[in-house]
Design a protein around this motif. Structure first.
Motif, PDB file in Angstrom:
ATOM      1  N   GLY A   1       2.202 -65.734  43.206  1.00 22.83           N
ATOM      2  CA  GLY A   1       3.568 -66.227  43.270  1.00 22.83           C
ATOM      3  C   GLY A   1       4.322 -66.202  41.960  1.00 22.83           C
ATOM      4  O   GLY A   1       5.477 -66.613  41.892  1.00 22.83           O
ATOM      5  N   VAL A   2       3.699 -65.716  40.894  1.00 21.13           N
ATOM      6  CA  VAL A   2       4.304 -65.710  39.562  1.00 21.13           C
ATOM      7  C   VAL A   2       4.595 -64.263  39.163  1.00 21.13           C
ATOM      8  O   VAL A   2       3.752 -63.384  39.379  1.00 21.13           O
ATOM      9  N   PRO A   3       5.766 -63.981  38.571  1.00 20.38           N
ATOM     10  CA  PRO A   3       6.036 -62.616  38.111  1.00 20.38           C
ATOM     11  C   PRO A   3       4.915 -62.121  37.186  1.00 20.38           C
ATOM     12  O   PRO A   3       4.400 -62.870  36.351  1.00 20.38           O
ATOM     13  N   ALA A   4       4.529 -60.843  37.368  1.00 18.93           N
ATOM     14  CA  ALA A   4       3.400 -60.300  36.610  1.00 18.93           C
ATOM     15  C   ALA A   4       3.647 -58.841  36.269  1.00 18.93           C
ATOM     16  O   ALA A   4       4.502 -58.184  36.866  1.00 18.93           O
ATOM     17  N   GLN A   5       2.891 -58.355  35.297  1.00 20.00           N
ATOM     18  CA  GLN A   5       2.875 -56.933  34.972  1.00 20.00           C
ATOM     19  C   GLN A   5       2.168 -56.196  36.109  1.00 20.00           C
ATOM     20  O   GLN A   5       1.394 -56.803  36.856  1.00 20.00           O
ATOM     21  N   PRO A   6       2.360 -54.883  36.240  1.00 20.61           N
ATOM     22  CA  PRO A   6       1.578 -54.131  37.217  1.00 20.61           C
ATOM     23  C   PRO A   6       0.083 -54.308  36.937  1.00 20.61           C
ATOM     24  O   PRO A   6      -0.311 -54.535  35.789  1.00 20.61           O
ATOM     25  N   PRO A   7      -0.744 -54.219  37.959  1.00 19.90           N
ATOM     26  CA  PRO A   7      -2.175 -54.499  37.798  1.00 19.90           C
ATOM     27  C   PRO A   7      -2.871 -53.651  36.736  1.00 19.90           C
ATOM     28  O   PRO A   7      -3.837 -54.101  36.135  1.00 19.90           O
ATOM     29  N   TRP A   8      -2.387 -52.453  36.488  1.00 22.77           N
ATOM     30  CA  TRP A   8      -3.051 -51.552  35.557  1.00 22.77           C
ATOM     31  C   TRP A   8      -2.604 -51.746  34.105  1.00 22.77           C
ATOM     32  O   TRP A   8      -3.128 -51.111  33.206  1.00 22.77           O
TER      33      TRP A   8
END
Length: 74
Positions: free
Chosen positions: A41-48
């Motif tokens: 639910g929190v803004p994040a960088q792309p997984p890679w």
């Protein structure tokens, strides 16, 4: 919004884990495409981008493709 499962493999301690990311795809109106990622639910960088091992804090983490892991044939 699309929910995607990503797998991570630490090359230092060999831990493997999964995380569910939400990907919101949007067109820019000028032929471009943007994706906004959320983790828990929190803004994040792309997984890679710069994954860190949750066990040993190593930066030597490989992002594995979504879907089942197929054992290698020897």
């Amino acid at each position: 919004m699309v929910t995607e499962k990503w797998r991570f493999h630490c090359l230092h301690c060999l831990r493997v884990w999964e995380a569910l990311y939400e990907a919101r795809h949007a067109g820019g109106g000028h032929g471009g495409h943007a994706v906004a990622w959320r983790l828990d639910g929190v803004p994040a960088q792309p997984p890679w981008i710069d994954p860190v091992c949750q066990n040993c804090n190593s930066l030597r983490v490989k992002v594995l493709p979504a879907g089942p892991i197929v054992p290698r044939q020897r």
